[in-house]
Design an enzyme around this catalytic site. Structure first.
Site, PDB file in Angstrom:
ATOM      1  N   ARG A  42      -9.753  50.585  22.069  1.00 17.99           N
ATOM      2  CA  ARG A  42      -9.728  51.630  23.264  1.00 17.99           C
ATOM      3  C   ARG A  42      -8.567  51.438  24.135  1.00 17.99           C
ATOM      4  NH1 ARG A  42     -15.008  53.375  27.314  1.00 17.99           N
ATOM      5  NH2 ARG A  42     -13.985  51.637  28.224  1.00 17.99           N
ATOM      6  N   THR A  96      -5.469  55.848  27.633  1.00 16.23           N
ATOM      7  CA  THR A  96      -6.228  57.300  27.649  1.00 16.23           C
ATOM      8  C   THR A  96      -7.437  57.070  27.205  1.00 16.23           C
ATOM      9  OG1 THR A  96      -5.847  57.020  24.877  1.00 16.23           O
ATOM     10  CG2 THR A  96      -3.683  57.316  26.262  1.00 16.23           C
ATOM     11  N   ASP A 151     -17.163  43.610  29.930  1.00 14.45           N
ATOM     12  CA  ASP A 151     -17.271  44.209  28.533  1.00 14.45           C
ATOM     13  C   ASP A 151     -17.219  43.359  27.844  1.00 14.45           C
ATOM     14  OD1 ASP A 151     -13.612  44.787  27.300  1.00 14.45           O
ATOM     15  OD2 ASP A 151     -14.593  43.419  26.855  1.00 14.45           O
ATOM     16  N   ASP A 168     -15.461  40.536  25.253  1.00 12.36           N
ATOM     17  CA  ASP A 168     -14.667  39.554  26.761  1.00 12.36           C
ATOM     18  C   ASP A 168     -15.654  38.357  26.601  1.00 12.36           C
ATOM     19  OD1 ASP A 168     -11.931  40.416  26.134  1.00 12.36           O
ATOM     20  OD2 ASP A 168     -12.123  41.257  28.836  1.00 12.36           O
TER      21      ASP A 168
HETATM   22  C1  PRP Z   1     -14.912  48.290  23.408  1.00 16.91           C
HETATM   23  C2  PRP Z   1     -16.544  48.045  22.486  1.00 16.91           C
HETATM   24  C3  PRP Z   1     -16.604  49.518  21.877  1.00 16.91           C
HETATM   25  C4  PRP Z   1     -15.262  50.675  22.797  1.00 16.91           C
HETATM   26  C5  PRP Z   1     -16.622  51.164  23.099  1.00 16.91           C
HETATM   27  O1  PRP Z   1     -14.501  47.802  22.567  1.00 16.91           O
HETATM   28  O2  PRP Z   1     -17.190  47.038  21.984  1.00 16.91           O
HETATM   29  O3  PRP Z   1     -15.442  49.419  20.152  1.00 16.91           O
HETATM   30  O4  PRP Z   1     -15.167  49.587  23.536  1.00 16.91           O
HETATM   31  O5  PRP Z   1     -15.873  52.002  23.950  1.00 16.91           O
HETATM   32  P1  PRP Z   1     -16.295  54.043  23.564  1.00 16.91           P
HETATM   33  O6  PRP Z   1     -17.351  53.901  22.912  1.00 16.91           O
HETATM   34  O7  PRP Z   1     -15.355  54.714  24.916  1.00 16.91           O
HETATM   35  O8  PRP Z   1     -15.186  53.990  22.406  1.00 16.91           O
HETATM   36  P2  PRP Z   1     -12.929  47.649  23.272  1.00 16.91           P
HETATM   37  O9  PRP Z   1     -12.140  48.147  22.939  1.00 16.91           O
HETATM   38  O10 PRP Z   1     -13.094  46.593  24.651  1.00 16.91           O
HETATM   39  O11 PRP Z   1     -12.583  46.698  21.979  1.00 16.91           O
HETATM   40  P3  PRP Z   1     -12.857  45.106  21.792  1.00 16.91           P
HETATM   41  O12 PRP Z   1     -14.401  45.111  20.979  1.00 16.91           O
HETATM   42  O13 PRP Z   1     -11.645  43.829  21.386  1.00 16.91           O
HETATM   43  O14 PRP Z   1     -12.553  44.135  23.109  1.00 16.91           O
HETATM   44  N1  URA Z   2     -16.420  48.841  26.424  1.00 16.56           N
HETATM   45  C1  URA Z   2     -17.195  48.008  27.050  1.00 16.56           C
HETATM   46  O1  URA Z   2     -16.910  46.183  26.116  1.00 16.56           O
HETATM   47  N2  URA Z   2     -18.807  48.001  28.016  1.00 16.56           N
HETATM   48  C2  URA Z   2     -18.547  49.561  28.386  1.00 16.56           C
HETATM   49  O2  URA Z   2     -19.271  49.574  29.313  1.00 16.56           O
HETATM   50  C3  URA Z   2     -17.438  50.307  27.786  1.00 16.56           C
HETATM   51  C4  URA Z   2     -16.736  49.759  27.096  1.00 16.56           C
END
Ligand code: PRP
Ligand code: URA
Length: 209
Positions: free
Chosen positions: A104, A108, A200, A203
Site C-alpha cells: 500500500r 496515496t 501493521d 511488520d
Molecule cells: C497491509 C495488509 C494488507 C493491506 C490492507 O499490507 O497486509 O495487504 O495493508 O490495506 P488496504 O485494505 O487499505 O489495502 P501492506 O501494504 O502494509 O504490505 P506488507 O504486508 O508488505 O506490510
Molecule cells: N495494514 C495493516 O497492516 N494494518 C492496518 O491497520 C491497515 C493496513
C-alpha cells in the site's frame, strides 16, 4: 452481494485478542496467526464437495466419502498473508499456493503490484485469498481483480480483521466473492489503519518497521 461470515468462535477471539496486544512479540504473533488460519480454514472449507468412494476396512468393503473434483488454491497477499498459509496447508496439504505481491503506497493508500505467480491450473481451483488486514479494501479488491483477469472466478477472501468501510468496498467491487473474517472493527483512522486493529500486520509478523 457476497456473504460476510464473521467467526465468533471463542478460540479465535481469544487468540486474536493476544495478537492485538502491543506487547505481543513476533514469535507469538506468528504462531497465533498460524493457529487462527487453521481454525478459519476449517470453516472456509465446510462446503467442499464430497464424492462416494469404495474402500476396504480391516472388517469389510464399504462406500465412504472423500473430497471430490474441485481442488483448492491458497493465495496470500504478500507479505502479511504469508502468515495464514501454513495453517490452511496443515488441513489441506494438497492445496497449491499462488502469491500476489502488493504494498500500500503510504501516501496515496493505493495498492501497488510487484509480484504475481499462480498455479497453472488456478482457473479450475477454488482460490482462497488470505490477508490478515482488510483496511480500505484496496489490496483485496486489486488481488481479486488480478485473479479474475487471469480467468479465475471461484474466489473467497479470508482475513483476520476488517474495517466496515473496507468490507463494504470489497462487497461492492466483487459481489460474487464471500468474505470470511474473525472480527469487524470500528473504523479506519486518518492513516487508513484499522481501529483498534493490531497495527501493521506485516511488520509485526516479520519484526520489521
Ligand atoms: C497491509 C495488509 C494488507 C493491506 C490492507 O499490507 O497486509 O495487504 O495493508 O490495506 P488496504 O485494505 O487499505 O489495502 P501492506 O501494504 O502494509 O504490505 P506488507 O504486508 O508488505 O506490510
Ligand atoms: N495494514 C495493516 O497492516 N494494518 C492496518 O491497520 C491497515 C493496513
Amino acid at each position: 452481494m457476497g456473504k460476510l461470515y464473521v467467526f465468533d468462535h471463542p478460540l479465535i477471539q481469544h487468540k486474536l485478542s493476544i495478537m492485538r496486544k502491543k506487547e505481543t512479540g513476533s514469535k507469538e504473533f506468528r504462531e497465533l496467526l498460524d493457529e487462527i488460519g487453521m481454525l478459519m480454514a476449517y470453516e472456509v472449507t465446510r462446503d467442499l464437495p464430497l464424492e462416494d468412494v469404495e474402500i476396504e476396512t480391516p472388517i469389510c468393503k464399504c462406500t465412504t466419502k472423500m473430497l471430490s473434483g474441485r481442488k483448492l488454491g491458497v493465495v496470500p497477499i504478500l507479505r502479511a498473508g504469508l502468515g495464514m498459509v501454513d495453517g490452511i496447508l496443515s488441513l489441506v496439504p494438497a492445496a497449491r499456493v499462488g502469491h500476489i505481491g502488493l504494498y500500500r503506497d503510504p501516501d496515496t493508500k493505493q495498492p501497488v503490484e510487484y509480484y504475481c505467480k499462480l498455479p497453472t491450473d488456478a482457473p479450475e481451483r477454488l482460490l482462497i485469498i488470505v490477508d490478515p488486514m482488510l483496511a480500505t479494501g484496496g489490496s483485496s479488491i486489486a488481488a481479486i481483480q488480478f485473479l479474475k483477469d487471469r480467468g479465475c472466478h471461484n474466489i473467497r477472501l479470508m482475513c483476520l480483521i476488517g474495517a466496515p468501510e473496507g468490507i463494504k468496498a470489497v462487497q461492492e467491487a466483487h459481489p460474487d466473492v464471500d468474505i470470511y473474517i474473525a472480527a469487524v472493527d470500528e473504523r479506519l483512522n486518518e492513516n487508513a489503519y484499522i481501529v483498534p486493529g493490531l497495527g501493521d500486520a506485516g511488520d509485526r509478523l516479520f519484526g520489521t518497521k
